[in-house]
Scaffold this active site. Structure first.
Site, PDB file in Angstrom:
ATOM      1  N   HIS A 267       0.815  -1.225   0.000  1.00 38.09           N
ATOM      2  CA  HIS A 267       0.000   0.000   0.000  1.00 38.09           C
ATOM      3  C   HIS A 267       0.850   1.278   0.000  1.00 38.09           C
ATOM      4  O   HIS A 267       0.735   2.113  -0.879  1.00 38.09           O
ATOM      5  CB  HIS A 267      -0.882   0.032   1.251  1.00 38.09           C
ATOM      6  CG  HIS A 267      -1.766  -1.149   1.435  1.00 38.09           C
ATOM      7  ND1 HIS A 267      -2.968  -1.316   0.764  1.00 38.09           N
ATOM      8  CD2 HIS A 267      -1.633  -2.234   2.232  1.00 38.09           C
ATOM      9  CE1 HIS A 267      -3.546  -2.435   1.150  1.00 38.09           C
ATOM     10  NE2 HIS A 267      -2.756  -3.029   2.036  1.00 38.09           N
TER      11      HIS A 267
HETATM   12  O1  RIB Z   1      -4.848  -0.194   4.914  1.00 41.39           O
HETATM   13  C1  RIB Z   1      -3.477  -0.204   4.622  1.00 41.39           C
HETATM   14  C2  RIB Z   1      -2.753   0.739   5.515  1.00 41.39           C
HETATM   15  O2  RIB Z   1      -2.890   0.327   6.863  1.00 41.39           O
HETATM   16  C3  RIB Z   1      -1.237   0.765   5.251  1.00 41.39           C
HETATM   17  O3  RIB Z   1      -0.730   2.040   5.546  1.00 41.39           O
HETATM   18  C4  RIB Z   1      -0.706  -0.231   6.229  1.00 41.39           C
HETATM   19  O4  RIB Z   1       0.645   0.061   6.623  1.00 41.39           O
HETATM   20  C5  RIB Z   1      -1.630  -0.005   7.391  1.00 41.39           C
HETATM   21  O5  RIB Z   1      -1.138   1.083   8.134  1.00 41.39           O
END
Ligand code: RIB
Ligand code: CA
Length: 342
Positions: A267
């Protein structure tokens, strides 16, 4: 761009892609950037991207409680930067938890300490005595040019920065945040974790009038790595690549144990890479509001790009939303990053 993403879903408005509003760093003029993070397996890869990419000048990493308790996130940031040979980058600790509401953690995904079972060598550098918000303010004040911010955890620190130093908002060139989704969430059917963990902070950020790009699950779910990356990382000499393989294997094993396949969405790296690679992510202009109530849609980022509704309700789009991503390139980009780290 190869992914259908939300554009293929029958109930979703087919927003037309629009030119990005996020600034782009170049090798000749690297973009000054602060990462606000809750390291965090995917945060670790995002920080690596910022350290390596020549289009980015990483000014600092600030920590926020999220994937793990904030003191773990702070220590992880220090140790990751040390691993990457970036002891020159300052780290400051931010909020333990949200402005309002319960403390949310994702330790079931990232492990109690935030980096799976990996124990990194201690960094020689210690955390800055000032807190995250004070460090961000000092760097914004001191910078000769506006500074970009990549929040990749809950938005608590960013909301506090906006509210505590309103005179510094003009020194923020762009906020490219990993969070939200115009589709479903992950922490709940409605909400993605970073927004779910502090909806009030997210509401402050999205309502701030600052230039924002929302890199949500709509694109990050197409920025995935699978087990084949482990063999590619194993061919690389550095300890950073070995660590990345450990972190990714932890995530693959967890996903497999939960019957959720053996892929990991990277992500946070997408939010950082958006500042360095012009054609990785396709965006469209949306009006996004955050549901900061305590109901079942708590933390939902409600995105609207429907011209009829926006006109009817006299609403102007307030951010770029990532809708498409060239996911074929993603694994190669990550291997290239780690081939350049010690
Ligand atoms: O939903 C994904 C996010 O939540 C990313 O930033 C992961 O590191 C968690 O923090
Ligand atoms: Ca994160």
């Amino acid at each position: 761009m190869s992914n259908p993403s939300v554009l293929g879903w029958p109930t979703f408005h087919h927003a037309k892609l629009t030119p990005r509003t996020a600034p782009l760093g170049t090798v000749a003029k690297p973009l000054p950037l602060i990462i606000d993070s809750d390291p965090g397996l995917d945060d670790a890869l995002a920080i690596a991207c910022a350290v390596v990419r020549p289009e980015i000048n990483l000014l600092a990493v600030t920590s926020v409680g999220g994937n793990a308790d904030v003191h773990h996130c702070t220590e992880n940031a220090l140790r990751l930067l040390h691993l990457y040979g970036a002891d020159d980058v300052p780290v400051a600790e931010g909020a333990v938890g949200p402005l309002t509401g319960p403390l949310e953690r994702a330790t079931e995904v990232h492990g109690e300490g935030g980096l799976g079972n990996t124990k990194l060598p201690k960094a020689p550098r210690t955390v800055e005595p000032e807190g995250a918000v004070a460090l961000m303010a000092r760097l914004l004040e001191a910078s000769p040019e506006p500074v970009a911010i990549a929040p990749v955890g809950p938005l608590t620190n960013i909301a506090l920065l906006i509210r505590s130093y309103p005179h510094l908002s003009p020194k923020i060139s762009h906020i490219c945040l990993m969070g939200g989704s115009v589709g479903e969430g992950n922490s709940s059917a409605s909400a993605e974790f970073n927004i779910y963990a502090d909806p009030t902070a997210a509401e402050i950020v999205f309502n701030s009038g600052l230039p924002i790009t929302m890199i949500g699950l709509d694109v990050t779910h197409h920025a995935t790595l699978d087990r084949s990356i482990l063999d590619r990382l194993k061919t690389l000499p550095g300890a950073s690549a070995k660590t990345a393989a450990e972190l990714l294997k932890f995530s693959f094993d967890r996903s497999a144990a939960w019957g959720q396949g053996e892929k990991m969405a990277i992500h946070d790296a997408v939010a950082v890479l958006h500042f360095a690679i012009p054609d990785l992510v396709g965006v469209a202009r949306y009006h996004v509001v955050v549901d900061a109530t305590q109901g079942p849609a708590r933390g939902r980022t409600i995105g609207d790009a429907n011209p009829y509704r926006l006109k009817r309700d006299k609403l102007e789009p307030n951010c770029d939303v990532g809708l498409t991503i060239d996911s074929q390139r993603f694994a190669d980009i990550m291997v290239d990053i780690y081939s350049k780290l010690p």
